[in-house]
Write an enzyme that holds these catalytic residues in place. Structure first.
Site, PDB file in Angstrom:
ATOM      1  N   ASP A   1     -26.843   8.096  24.670  1.00  0.00           N
ATOM      2  CA  ASP A   1     -28.180   9.005  23.823  1.00  0.00           C
ATOM      3  C   ASP A   1     -28.343   7.847  22.736  1.00  0.00           C
ATOM      4  O   ASP A   1     -27.432   8.194  21.746  1.00  0.00           O
ATOM      5  CB  ASP A   1     -27.634  10.177  23.922  1.00  0.00           C
TER       6      ASP A   1
ATOM      7  N   LYS B   1     -35.491   3.461  15.838  1.00  0.00           N
ATOM      8  CA  LYS B   1     -35.964   4.069  17.057  1.00  0.00           C
ATOM      9  C   LYS B   1     -37.535   4.301  17.054  1.00  0.00           C
ATOM     10  O   LYS B   1     -38.251   4.335  17.983  1.00  0.00           O
ATOM     11  CB  LYS B   1     -35.213   5.276  17.317  1.00  0.00           C
TER      12      LYS B   1
ATOM     13  N   GLU C   1     -34.754  11.637  27.815  1.00  0.00           N
ATOM     14  CA  GLU C   1     -33.676  12.384  27.221  1.00  0.00           C
ATOM     15  C   GLU C   1     -33.774  14.013  27.599  1.00  0.00           C
ATOM     16  O   GLU C   1     -32.731  14.514  28.061  1.00  0.00           O
ATOM     17  CB  GLU C   1     -33.988  12.447  25.717  1.00  0.00           C
TER      18      GLU C   1
ATOM     19  N   ASP D   1     -36.768  19.582  23.098  1.00  0.00           N
ATOM     20  CA  ASP D   1     -35.979  18.387  22.676  1.00  0.00           C
ATOM     21  C   ASP D   1     -36.627  17.799  21.121  1.00  0.00           C
ATOM     22  O   ASP D   1     -37.399  17.142  21.086  1.00  0.00           O
ATOM     23  CB  ASP D   1     -35.810  17.271  23.743  1.00  0.00           C
TER      24      ASP D   1
END
Lengths: 777, 170
Positions: free
Chosen positions: A7, A69, A170, A192
Site C-alpha cells: 500500500d 503520490k 485501494e 477511503d
C-alpha cells in the site's frame, strides 16, 4: 517466492504478505507497520527513507521529499502540480515530455524514482521478514487514479526492482481483506479517506467474487489538506501575535504543519489540545520566541468540515453511477487514517445510515488486501492452483435474428462484418483449426462452425429445444431455429459447471512445511489477533483486550518517530511488544469455529481444527497450525497448513476474484475539440472497444489521435493521456483507408491500443506516447 | 483437453452469439440474474483465473472475457438493454456505438468546411469553443452550416453542439 502486497500511500506505506489465505503486515525492525512515504537526501550523500527521512522534514525541508503520490503521473502544466509547487518546500522543475521532476542536493529525480526509494525500503523490510528475496508485488493506488498515475506507479516498482503484477485499487483491496472468505452476499461501501486522496467504492460481494459497482474519487483531497489548513490558521495567529511570517519561511511552516498534524491526532480523543513550539524566532538581543497554540475539537471540525462535505459529494456521485441509495448497503468500511476523525465517522455514518465496521484497521487493511490478491496472482500458492475449466460455448441461435447478408453489417468491431446467415451453415462436427478471427469469419461463409456442445440454462426452455438434436436446421432466415447440433445436448444446471473431476485432480496437495520459514513469533501472534478481528463473522470480536472502551476507533497514531509504534499509539496497553498477551487476547473468537456453517460456503475447505495452542504463546516452528495460520471460521483459499488432509475443493472459488472497473471514461479528441467517449467510466476491466477511423486527406499514411481520460465534453477539460500515432497505412484516397482501432484496458486499468486496416487485415503500427511519464506504449 | 476445445468453440462462436447467449441468460432475465451470470462467467473467463496458462491461451481467454464485459455492460443498463433488444430483433448481435471518425492532425471545425464562408464561420466557432463559449460557438456553427449546405460531418458536429448547449442550460 512470495508476492507481496504494497500500500504505497501519500503519507505512509505498508507491506504485507499472505499465505494460506491469511495476510500479515510485515513490520520493520522497530516493529512499525507503517513506513512514512518520505525520502530525504542527507548532506552525507545518504538517502534516508521512512521514519528517519520524516524526522528530516523539519530540519532539512528543502531536501526532504514527501507527498509525491499527489504529483505522480501528472504533467508539469497540471494545475495541481503548479499549486503544489507553491506549497511544497522542496524544488520542482519540468522534465522531458512535460513530466515533473523534484530537485534535492543538486540532483533531479523523477517522481517514480522517489517512490522507488520508498518501495525499495519496504522491499528490504519484506525480504528481512520473509527471509527470502522478493521480486514481485501488487501495488495499490487510489481507485480514481488515471492511466498515467497507474503507469508511473508501475515504473516506480520497476525502478525498485519489483515486477508489479497488478495495480490494484485501494478500496477494492480493503474490501477483499474485509470480505475474503466470508462467503454469502453483501453490498459493501468502502470510504477511503487517506493522507492525500479520497475514494469511495461500492461493491457487491457474492461468494468470493468481488464486483465493483461504482467508484469515484478525488485524487487531491486528504488528511494532509486538513493539516495544511490548520497550519495556515496557526501561521495567521503567529503573524498576529508575534509578527512572524511563516509564509516566508518554509522550514517554519513545516514545523507548524507537523504540529498541526499532532494536534489533529490528539483531538481525535480529547476535546481540546495545545502545543508549544520553541524558538520559532528571535527578538532583539537573541531572545527566543516560543509560540503557544490551543485548539478545540469544535474548531478543528469547523476547519475540516468543508473537506468532509466534499467527500459526501463524491459519495453521491458514486451512488448515482451505481443507481443505488446510501441506505442500500449492508456494510460500511472506513479506510485510511483520516477516517479516525470523529467528525468523519459521524458524518459518514449519518450519510449511509449505519455505523461503520470498526473491526478493520484503517491503516493496514489495504496492504493486507493487496497481499491476498498478490498470493492469488502468483508465487508459490498460485502454482498449486487447479486450472479453471472453460465451460462449453453457447450455441448461437442468432439464426432467428440474423437477416440475409447485407452489403455491410453494422459493426464497430472490425470483424464480424458480412456475416452469413447461420441457417445456411451446414452442420460440421470436425472443427477446423483455429485461425485468426477474420479468416475464420471468411471461412464460415462456406462450411461452418460446428455446433459447440449446447449451452443451455435452466431458465431457457427455448435453448433446450434448440439444442435438441431433432431440431432441423432452418433454411429460411427469420423463421429458422438454430444450427443443428450433432452431440446430444447436455443439460446443465448453473451455467459454467465444470465436469466432474477425479478426486486426484481436485484435492489440493498439502504442504505442511510451508509456514516453517516464518516471521518472528510476535509478528505472527499479532497477525493472528488481527485476523480474528478481520475475519468478520457476526460476533463482535473485541479488537484487543484492553482497547479503549467506547471509542469506535482508537486515536490516530502519530507517524512521527518519537511517538512510538502505531500499535502502541492506538491501544492503551502495550500489547504490541508482548506477544504472549496478544496471543491470549486472540483466544475468545475461537468460539466462532462452529459458527462458520458449511452451508454458507460449500465450496470451501472447512476450517482447520481449532488450534488450542493459540491461547498459549505460539512456537516458531510449531507443527500444529501456527498462529498466523489459525484463523478459525475463515475458509482457506489454498491448501491449509494443518495436518489432516482437506476434503476435495469443489468449484472455482478457492481464490478471490476481483472484477474491478475503470474509474474514468476514456475518449479521443474529435473535430471541434470535443471528446468522443470510447470506454465509459465504470466499465469492468479488462475490457475493450473498437472504433473506426478513416483518413482525412489523400495519401495520408499516418493518423494521429489524442487520447484522454475524464468525463468532460470538451477534450481539453479532460486529462490528456497522450498521442496515439497509427502509422504504416497504405496510401489511398481520402476516407478509403478504414482502421479498426481497438482500445483495451487491462486488469490494472492500463490502456493498450492496436489497429487493423479493415480492408487488408494488415496491422497498423499503434504507438501511444504518454505525457507526464515520458513513456511509449 | 476439454478446456482447450471449449475455448476454441467459444472463440469461433463469439461473433455469432448474442449478449444473452454469451452470459447464458434468457431474454427476460432479471438484473440480479444477469449479475449472477456475469459472476459465473467471470469465474470461468477472468484472466486472473488462468494465470498459469500460456500467453496465447490467456490472450484468447481475455478476448472472451472482454466480450462478456461488453455484454454485461449493455444488459445491466436498462437504456442500453432496450436499445440492444431492438438491435437484436433486427439481427445485430452487438450494440453499435459511435460512427467512423475521419482523422487528421487538424481537429478544428474549420477543417471540415469546403466553402470560404463556411471556413470563416467555423473558424469563429472554433475560437468560441476554445474559450468555452458554447452558445456563441453554436451561433457561428449554424452560420457555417448554412454556408456549407450539404455537409454531413459538419451537421453532425452541429447536432452535438446543440445537444450540449441544451443539456447545459437545462
Amino acid at each position: 517466492m512470495t508476492v507481496v502486497g504494497i500500500d504505497l500511500g501519500t503519507t505512509n506505506t505498508a507491506v504485507a504478505a499472505a499465505r494460506g489465505g491469511r495476510a500479515v503486515i510485515l513490520k520493520d525492525e522497530a516493529e512499525r507497520a507503517l513506513v512514512p512515504s518520505v525520502v530525504s537526501f542527507h548532506p552525507s550523500g545518504e538517502v534516508l527513507v521512512g521514519t528517519a527521512a520524516k524526522e528530516r522534514r523539519t530540519v532539512d525541508a528543502k531536501n526532504t521529499i514527501f507527498s509525491v503520490k499527489r504529483l505522480i503521473g501528472r504533467s508539469w502544466d497540471n494545475e495541481h502540480v503548479q499549486r503544489a509547487r507553491e506549497r511544497l518546500p522542496f524544488a520542482m522543475k519540468e522534465g522531458p515530455g512535460k513530466s515533473t521532476l523534484v530537485e534535492a542536493r543538486g540532483h533531479a529525480y523523477t517522481l517514480a524514482e522517489i517512490s522507488a526509494f520508498v518501495l525499495g525500503r519496504v522491499k528490504e523490510i519484506a525480504e528481512a521478514r520473509l527471509g527470502e528475496p522478493v521480486g514481485e508485488c501488487v501495488i495499490t493506488v487510489p481507485a480514481n487514479f488515471n492511466d498515467l498515475q497507474r503507469a508511473a506507479t508501475k515504473v516506480a516498482g520497476r525502478v525498485a526492482g519489483l515486477e508489479v503484477l497488478r495495480i490494484l485499487n485501494e478500496p477494492t483491496a480493503a474490501a477483499l481483506a474485509y470480505g475474503f472468505g466470508k462467503g454469502g452476499r453483501e453490498r459493501i461501501a468502502v470510504y477511503d479517506f487517506g493522507g492525500g486522496t479520497f475514494d469511495v467504492t461500492l461493491l457487491d460481494l457474492s461468494g468470493n467474487v468481488f464486483e465493483v459497482l461504482a467508484t469515484a474519487g478525488d485524487t487531491f483531497l486528504g488528511g494532509d489538506d486538513i493539516d495544511r489548513l490548520l497550519a495556515e490558521r496557526m501561521a495567521e495567529e503567529l503573524l498576529r501575535k508575534q509578527r512572524l511570517d511563516a509564509g516566508q519561511d518554509a522550514q517554519l511552516f513545516e514545523r507548524l504543519r507537523a504540529a498541526a498534524e499532532e494536534l489533529k491526532i490528539e483531538l481525535t480523543t480529547t476535546s481540546v489540545a495545545r502545543t508549544t513550539l520553541r524558538e520559532v524566532g528571535h527578538r532583539a538581543f537573541g531572545k527566543p520566541i516560543d509560540f503557544e497554540f490551543q485548539l478545540t475539537r469544535t474548531e478543528l471540525e469547523t476547519i475540516a468540515r468543508p473537506l468532509v462535505d466534499r467527500t459526501l459529494d463524491v459519495c453521491r456521485e458514486a451512488l448515482g453511477v451505481a443507481g443505488l441509495e446510501a441506505r442500500d448497503f449492508d456494510q460500511l468500511l472506513l479506510v485510511g487514517g483520516s477516517t479516525r476523525l470523529p467528525l468523519v465517522q459521524s458524518t459518514i455514518a449519518g450519510f449511509f445510515g449505519r455505523p461503520a465496521d470498526t473491526r478493520i484497521h484503517p491503516d493496514e487493511v489495504v496492504a493486507l488486501g493487496a497481499a491476498l490478491q498478490a498470493a492469488a496472482l502468483g508465487g508459490k500458492e498460485a502454482s498449486k492452483r487447479r486450472p479453471v475449466e472453460i465451460p462449453a460455448a453457447p450455441v448461437p441461435r442468432a439464426s432467428q435474428q440474423v437477416p440475409p447478408p447485407r452489403k455491410e453489417l453494422p459493426s464497430w468491431s472490425g470483424s464480424g462484418a458480412r456475416r452469413p446467415p447461420l441457417a445456411s451453415i451446414p452442420p460440421q462436427t470436425d472443427l477446423p483449426p483455429l485461425r485468426p478471427r477474420q479468416r475464420t469469419l471468411l471461412h464460415l461463409g462456406a462450411p461452418a462452425p460446428a455446433p459447440a456442445p449446447p449451452r443451455t440454462t435452466e431458465h431457457s426452455l427455448l435453448s433446450r429445444l434448440e439444442a435438441s438434436p431433432s431440431a432441423a436446421p432452418a433454411t429460411t432466415p427469420g423463421g429458422g431455429t438454430s444450427p443443428p447440433t450433432s452431440p446430444p445436448p447436455v443439460l446443465r444446471g448453473a451455467p459454467p459447471a465444470p465436469p466432474p473431476r477425479s478426486s486426484a485432480e481436485t484435492s489440493m496437495p498439502l504442504e505442511p512445511e510451508e509456514l516453517e520459514i516464518d516471521e518472528p513469533i510476535d509478528l505472527r501472534a499479532d497477525a493472528a489477533a488481527f485476523f480474528e478481528d478481520l475475519s468478520g463473522t457476526h460476533e463482535p470480536a473485541p479488537r484487543r483486550a484492553p482497547a479503549g472502551p467506547a471509542a469506535p476507533r482508537a486515536p490516530m497514531p502519530t507517524p512521527a518517530a518519537g511517538r512510538g509504534a502505531p500499535l502502541a499509539a492506538r491501544s492503551t496497553a502495550p500489547v504490541s511488544t508482548a506477544p504472549v498477551s496478544t496471543a491470549s487476547v486472540a483466544a475468545p473468537p475461537t468460539a466462532r469455529v462452529p459458527t462458520a456453517p458449511a452451508s454458507t460456503a460449500p465450496a470451501f475447505t472447512p476450517p482447520p481444527p481449532v488450534p488450542s495452542a493459540r491461547s498459549s504463546a505460539p512456537k516458531l516452528h510449531s507443527s500444529v497450525p501456527p498462529a498466523i495460520g489459525a484463523r478459525p471460521g475463515a475458509p482457506l483459499p489454498l491448501a491449509p497448513q494443518s495436518a489432516p488432509p482437506a476434503p476435495p475443493v469443489h468449484g472455482t472459488h478457492e481464490l478471490p476474484l476481483l472484477i474491478d472497473v475503470t474509474p474514468l471514461a476514456l475518449g479521443v479528441e474529435v473535430v471541434g475539440g470535443f471528446c468522443d467517449t470510447i470506454i465509459e467510466r465504470n466499465t469492468p476491466v479488462p475490457c475493450e472497444r473498437t472504433r473506426e477511423f478513416t483518413t482525412a486527406r489523400d495519401g495520408q499514411t499516418t493518423v494521429r489521435v489524442r487520447v484522454s481520460q475524464g468525463q468532460a465534453d470538451r477534450f481539453v477539460d479532460n486529462t490528456l493521456l497522450g498521442d496515439l500515432t497509427l502509422s504504416g497505412l497504405r496510401s489511398a484516397a481520402r476516407g478509403e483507408v478504414v482502421l479498426a482501432v481497438t482500445f483495451a484496458l487491462d486488469e490494472s486499468g492500463l490502456l493498450h491500443v492496436s489497429a487493423v486496416d479493415k480492408e487488408t487485415g494488415a496491422s497498423a503500427r499503434a504507438e501511444l506516447r504518454l505525457v507526464a511519464i515520458d513513456e511509449v506504449r | 483437453m476439454p478446456s482447450r476445445a471449449n475455448l476454441e468453440r467459444w472463440l469461433r462462436v463469439l461473433d455469432l452469439t448474442s449478449y444473452y447467449e454469451i452470459l447464458g441468460v434468457p431474454r427476460h432475465a432479471s438484473d440480479a440474474a444477469i449479475r449472477d451470470a456475469f459472476h459465473q462467467f467471470g469465474a470461468a473467463f477472468h484472466p486472473d483465473r488462468h494465470r498459469d496458462a500460456d500467453d496465447e491461451t490467456r490472450r484468447e481467454i481475455s478476448q472472451v472475457f472482454r466480450r462478456g464485459v461488453e455484454a454485461y455492460r449493455v444488459l445491466r443498463d436498462p437504456t442500453l438493454r432496450a436499445r440492444y433488444d431492438l438491435d437484436l430483433s433486427q439481427g445485430r448481435l452487438r450494440l453499435e456505438v459511435g460512427g467512423r471518425e475521419p482523422t487528421s492532425d487538424d481537429h478544428s471545425l474549420r477543417a471540415l468546411c469546403v466553402t470560404p464562408a463556411g471556413r470563416l464561420y467555423a473558424g469563429r466557432a472554433d475560437q468560441h469553443l476554445e474559450r468555452g463559449d458554447f452558445l456563441a460557438a453554436l451561433g457561428a456553427l449554424e452560420q457555417a452550416s448554412d454556408a456549407e449546405g450539404e455537409n454531413p460531418a459538419l451537421a453532425e458536429r452541429l447536432a452535438a453542439l446543440r445537444h450540449l448547449t441544451t443539456s447545459r442550460s437545462s
